[in-house]
Design a protein around this motif. Structure first.
Motif, mmCIF file in Angstrom:
data_model
loop_
_atom_site.group_PDB
_atom_site.id
_atom_site.type_symbol
_atom_site.label_atom_id
_atom_site.label_comp_id
_atom_site.label_asym_id
_atom_site.label_seq_id
_atom_site.Cartn_x
_atom_site.Cartn_y
_atom_site.Cartn_z
ATOM 1 N N GLU A 230 -7.096 12.880 13.234
ATOM 2 C CA GLU A 230 -6.701 11.475 13.071
ATOM 3 C C GLU A 230 -5.183 11.339 13.203
ATOM 4 O OE1 GLU A 230 -8.257 8.690 12.730
ATOM 5 O OE2 GLU A 230 -10.348 9.233 12.302
ATOM 6 N N ILE A 231 -4.452 12.254 12.578
ATOM 7 C CA ILE A 231 -2.987 12.233 12.661
ATOM 8 C C ILE A 231 -2.533 12.441 14.097
ATOM 9 C CG2 ILE A 231 -0.882 13.388 11.887
ATOM 10 C CD1 ILE A 231 -2.442 14.222 9.352
ATOM 11 N N PHE A 232 -3.177 13.387 14.781
ATOM 12 C CA PHE A 232 -2.830 13.688 16.167
ATOM 13 C C PHE A 232 -3.030 12.471 17.068
ATOM 14 C CE2 PHE A 232 -4.787 14.749 20.271
ATOM 15 C CZ PHE A 232 -3.716 15.329 20.912
ATOM 16 N N VAL A 233 -4.176 11.822 16.961
ATOM 17 C CA VAL A 233 -4.489 10.677 17.823
ATOM 18 C C VAL A 233 -3.554 9.510 17.537
ATOM 19 C CG1 VAL A 233 -6.254 8.956 18.384
ATOM 20 C CG2 VAL A 233 -6.884 11.363 18.151
ATOM 21 N N GLU A 234 -3.188 9.320 16.266
ATOM 22 C CA GLU A 234 -2.265 8.238 15.910
ATOM 23 C C GLU A 234 -0.912 8.398 16.597
ATOM 24 O OE1 GLU A 234 -1.973 8.205 11.703
ATOM 25 O OE2 GLU A 234 -3.981 7.319 11.376
ATOM 26 N N GLY A 235 -0.520 9.642 16.865
ATOM 27 C CA GLY A 235 0.786 9.878 17.463
ATOM 28 C C GLY A 235 0.779 10.030 18.971
ATOM 29 N N VAL A 236 -0.401 9.944 19.601
ATOM 30 C CA VAL A 236 -0.499 10.194 21.038
ATOM 31 C C VAL A 236 0.336 9.213 21.850
ATOM 32 C CG1 VAL A 236 -2.049 10.013 23.018
ATOM 33 C CG2 VAL A 236 -2.693 11.415 21.082
#
Length: 361
Positions: A230-236
């Motif tokens: 979730e954190i990764f996708v939020e920063g994409v």
């Protein structure tokens, strides 16, 4: 417990586990930018994938060949699956499609190519089960057809007929799911002998974690992967603009490599030990699973968790990369023998795709 601690100390991928608490603390304290969190979450996903892979092997070793094979097939791509679901929930459908295509191509071209190269540098010629490779590449061809049909229909159909694309994609997804389930029955039950190794020698019994340790690590790893994804996708999106990378490149190249890091380490290690059947099984089996199981699952789940359902209409570039990647793998694996130069050819095709996407907006 002794084997668990020994593996932690001796396996470099687990040393990166320090990034897991760092990401979680920074997320809870809001102490870093989206771009920083994107990079740190990428680094945290790699050891999490390793923990997940090793714990799955430990459970599979205690449940027998059939259940163990099914468990490996089900959890083998859990890291990518969780990332895809997180992206779906945020409506990043193009990132999901690029990641699906990239996962199939990365596993079949890059992972297999590096395995051929590493093994070929140590052994002049390596043998592997060509029937297994033929079956896996045939499954990938079916997926290419399944994705090309809706893509072509979407290009040539009039705009008023586009609502039917959702029904076409859903119907094809159900068919792909059925093919995947039948492939499990074929490979694990009715024709399991087709998938036996061509190598007659072996280097002793592989050590696995105890069942209780494996279950605990599996539960913790799966939970952490869900949070970090979730954190990764939020920063994409923020990272893509600041770093200068397109979502296509991130989805096609970066996410699949990070998500399959643990599987790649296992495949490369097996090739170095002249156990190329294991490498081929990991690389092509993982590609087939993403294509036949994860792809249709994303279509079905999108009706429940995404802002709008996704379809199987991929961009022309992604479809051609899938098709030519599958053709390359089929042509280089049809003799059941490999050399280092075949690995170079597979990597070269993958590099062509990567360079193209890197310079695209």
């Amino acid at each position: 417990m002794h084997q668990f601690l020994k593996d932690i100390k001796s396996t470099p991928i687990f040393w990166m586990g320090i990034f897991i608490p760092v990401v979680l603390v920074l997320e809870w304290t809001h102490g870093a930018s989206h771009t920083t969190m994107f990079v740190l979450s990428l680094l945290a996903i790699i050891p999490l994938a390793g923990f997940l892979s090793h714990s799955t092997e430990g459970i599979a070793a205690k449940t027998g060949d059939t259940v163990g094979g099914l468990l490996n097939a089900t959890l083998g791509n859990l890291t990518e699956l969780v990332i895809f679901i997180a992206a779906l929930r945020q409506g990043l459908t193009e990132l999901v499609k690029a990641s699906i295509a990239g996962a199939v191509v990365t596993n079949s071209l890059f992972m297999l190519g590096v395995s051929f190269l590493i093994g070929g540098l140590k052994f002049r010629v390596q043998n592997f089960n060509k029937l297994n490779a033929f079956i896996q590449s045939s499954l990938l061809f079916i997926v290419c057809i399944a994705l090309m049909v809706p893509t072509v229909v979407a290009k040539v159909s009039k705009e008023e007929n586009m609502p039917a694309m959702g029904q076409i994609s859903l119907g094809i997804s159900i068919l792909l799911m059925a093919i995947y389930l039948l492939s499990l029955l074929f490979s694990l039950k009715t024709h399991a002998d087709f998938f036996k190794s061509e190598e007659t020698g072996h280097e002793g019994e592989e050590h696995v974690w105890p069942l209780n340790i494996s279950l605990i690590v599996l539960a913790i790893s799966a939970t952490c992967i869900a949070i970090v994804s979730e954190i990764f996708v939020e920063g994409v999106q923020d990272a893509a603009s600041k770093i200068g990378l397109s979502q296509g490149f991130i989805g096609f190249i970066i996410i699949p490599i990070v998500g399959a890091a643990a599987e790649m380490m296992a495949a490369f290690s097996a090739a170095k030990k002249n156990k190329l059947d294991i490498s081929v099984g990991i690389a092509m089996g993982s590609s087939a699973q993403i294509a036949l199981f994860v792809t249709p699952l994303m279509v079905i789940l999108s009706y429940f968790i995404a802002p709008a359902p996704i379809d199987l209409s991929f961009t022309g570039g992604l479809i051609f990369m899938l098709l030519f990647g599958t053709l390359t793998v089929a042509l280089t694996s049809n003799h059941g023998k490999s050399t280092w130069y075949l690995g170079v050819l597979l990597i070269a095709v993958y590099a062509i795709f990567g360079v193209t996407l890197f310079f695209m907006d």
